[in-house]
Design a protein around this motif. Sequence first.
Motif, short mmCIF file in Angstrom:
data_model
loop_
_atom_site.label_atom_id
_atom_site.label_comp_id
_atom_site.label_asym_id
_atom_site.label_seq_id
_atom_site.Cartn_x
_atom_site.Cartn_y
_atom_site.Cartn_z
N ASP A 43 0.82 -1.22 0.00
CA ASP A 43 0.00 0.00 0.00
C ASP A 43 0.86 1.27 0.00
O ASP A 43 0.39 2.33 -0.41
N VAL A 44 2.07 1.17 0.49
CA VAL A 44 2.93 2.36 0.64
C VAL A 44 4.24 2.22 -0.13
O VAL A 44 5.12 3.08 0.00
N ARG A 45 4.37 1.15 -0.90
CA ARG A 45 5.63 0.93 -1.62
C ARG A 45 5.95 2.14 -2.50
O ARG A 45 5.10 2.62 -3.25
N GLY A 46 7.17 2.63 -2.38
CA GLY A 46 7.60 3.78 -3.18
C GLY A 46 7.21 5.12 -2.61
O GLY A 46 7.50 6.15 -3.22
N PHE A 47 6.57 5.15 -1.42
CA PHE A 47 6.14 6.43 -0.84
C PHE A 47 7.38 7.21 -0.40
O PHE A 47 8.02 6.88 0.60
N GLY A 78 10.24 7.29 -1.74
CA GLY A 78 11.51 6.61 -2.03
C GLY A 78 11.29 5.13 -2.19
O GLY A 78 10.23 4.59 -1.85
N ASP A 79 12.29 4.44 -2.71
CA ASP A 79 12.14 3.02 -3.03
C ASP A 79 12.72 2.09 -1.98
O ASP A 79 12.79 0.88 -2.19
N ASP A 80 13.14 2.62 -0.83
CA ASP A 80 13.75 1.74 0.17
C ASP A 80 12.70 1.20 1.14
O ASP A 80 11.50 1.43 1.00
N VAL A 81 13.18 0.49 2.16
CA VAL A 81 12.30 -0.20 3.10
C VAL A 81 11.62 0.76 4.08
O VAL A 81 10.72 0.37 4.81
N LEU A 82 12.01 2.03 4.06
CA LEU A 82 11.48 3.00 5.02
C LEU A 82 10.23 3.73 4.53
O LEU A 82 9.80 4.70 5.15
N ALA A 83 9.62 3.26 3.44
CA ALA A 83 8.43 3.93 2.89
C ALA A 83 7.30 4.03 3.92
O ALA A 83 6.61 5.04 4.01
N GLY A 84 7.11 2.97 4.70
CA GLY A 84 6.04 2.98 5.70
C GLY A 84 6.26 4.03 6.77
O GLY A 84 5.32 4.67 7.25
N ILE A 85 7.52 4.22 7.16
CA ILE A 85 7.83 5.25 8.15
C ILE A 85 7.56 6.63 7.59
O ILE A 85 7.01 7.50 8.28
#
Length: 522
Positions: free
Chosen positions: A366-370, A372-379
């Motif tokens: 739901d937040v992939r790429g938000f 930026g493309d790294d693992v921190l998109a959810g944050i």
Amino acid sequence: MALEIVELVLTPEEAADEGIWSLKISRKLRVKPERVEGYRLLKRSLDARKRPVKFRLRLEVGVDEELAEELKAIWELEPLVKEPEEVVIVGCGPAGMFAALRCLELGYKPVLLERGKDASSRRFDLGPILKEGRVIEESNYCFGEGGAGTFSDGKLYTRATKRGPVAEVYRTLVAHGAPEKILVEAHPHIGSNLLPKVVMAMRESVREAGGEIHFGAKVVEFLKSSERMVGVATKDGREFRGKAVILATGHSARDIYELLNEQEILMEAKPFAVGVRIEHPQALIDRVQYHLREDEERERDLPASRYRLATQIKGRSVHSFCMCPGGFVVPAATENDEVVVNGMSLSRRDSPFANSGMVVGVEPEDVRGFGGDDVLAGIRYQKHIEQLSKKAGGGGQVAPGQKVTDFLAGKISRSLPKTSYFPGLNSVKLDEVLPGEIGMRLAGGLRKFGRMIRGYTGPNALLIGFETRTSSPVRIPRGKDLQHPEVKGLYPCGEGAGYAGGIVSAALDGRRCAEAVINEGR
């Protein structure tokens, strides 16, 4: 006859009057009252499924013989021998503190690092956020001795009974000043007014047994040697090295995730949830949960009632979270450019308000790429909502608010009900602030819950924005040995690492990680 286990079903008034228990027990066992030599309460639960509400008590009873004396909950050790091996523990929440205690029990020296202040000093730092809307960024409702749980209710109920000795966690808390009733209550709770003293007592136990605790020790670098974690460096220039590093920061320590990302230490995206706090008059919840008439009040011997709600809306969960009967909504921001809310209760749970998180599940896709493309998109997604909340509130820690009826009708509230949220509210159309997919699912869930609980979505129901810190959007992976799969000597632990969801499950995980550190290589 000797020892018997007896189940009693009592009215609230009878359950509160221990003087009549012996008579009830003798009748249940069909023996004369004088043959009951003693009894001990093992478990107490509330059965509110139908009227009249009853308490269920489970007791150990001595018939014709006395019960053995119950051992008091204590925690004490002889100080460690000279030059014990050290274990570095980052974070002084329940995971870190219980990891430290377990290290000491196993003969190792914990060196506990906490970015915030001790619980006593930390209490004074809550004044500016409540009264001035100013966040002290290293000392607040989230950061400091005891972690977020210290001033956020102190609920102890857990479903993580297979993860370790829950009873041992409770006994450790009682040994450090928690009320003994948590040993028998089905849904134990300490309260934000009592928990700081428990936390401070645990700190003294760690120090008296030979451990170290350093406050104001913010970690800014992980120290590695040949792909093994050997220690950490702190902002004030110190280095702490040991056999291993137990990383037990909470889910609000976002700079730790950024640091892990910078040092290319593997993390994974995981589901989380965001939404609002919903607040009602406690009397409204009591009437529904205790099957009372409109003109009836809760019996004096009944606790403030609670609820749990969950449903699915378009493939995502909508559910209550961290419900606080007789509680308060509090500001839980960790930076000054955001507004975040949470809930808490004092031990008496005697506030006239009930509140709960009401949140919508968010999957990594739901937040992939938000941003930026790294693992921190959810944050970044969480942070974006928190900054929108700050702007909508209008300044300080004023939060956006809306009546549930108006939220469902799509109109702004001309006035707002009374609230426990001290910094104040600004009337806002929350659906224009929340991401569309969250607002849509939240509305769908509320409509369902309004059909389940009479008055839940009525004119006295209030939404307060926003609840974003239900759990971490990332997980720090670990193997069966509880070490990071790529960096040996690093033990991701507790809620911030993605392995716990509350005080007790975090404490259990802290114990497990300490045991794993000591058992490495054996």
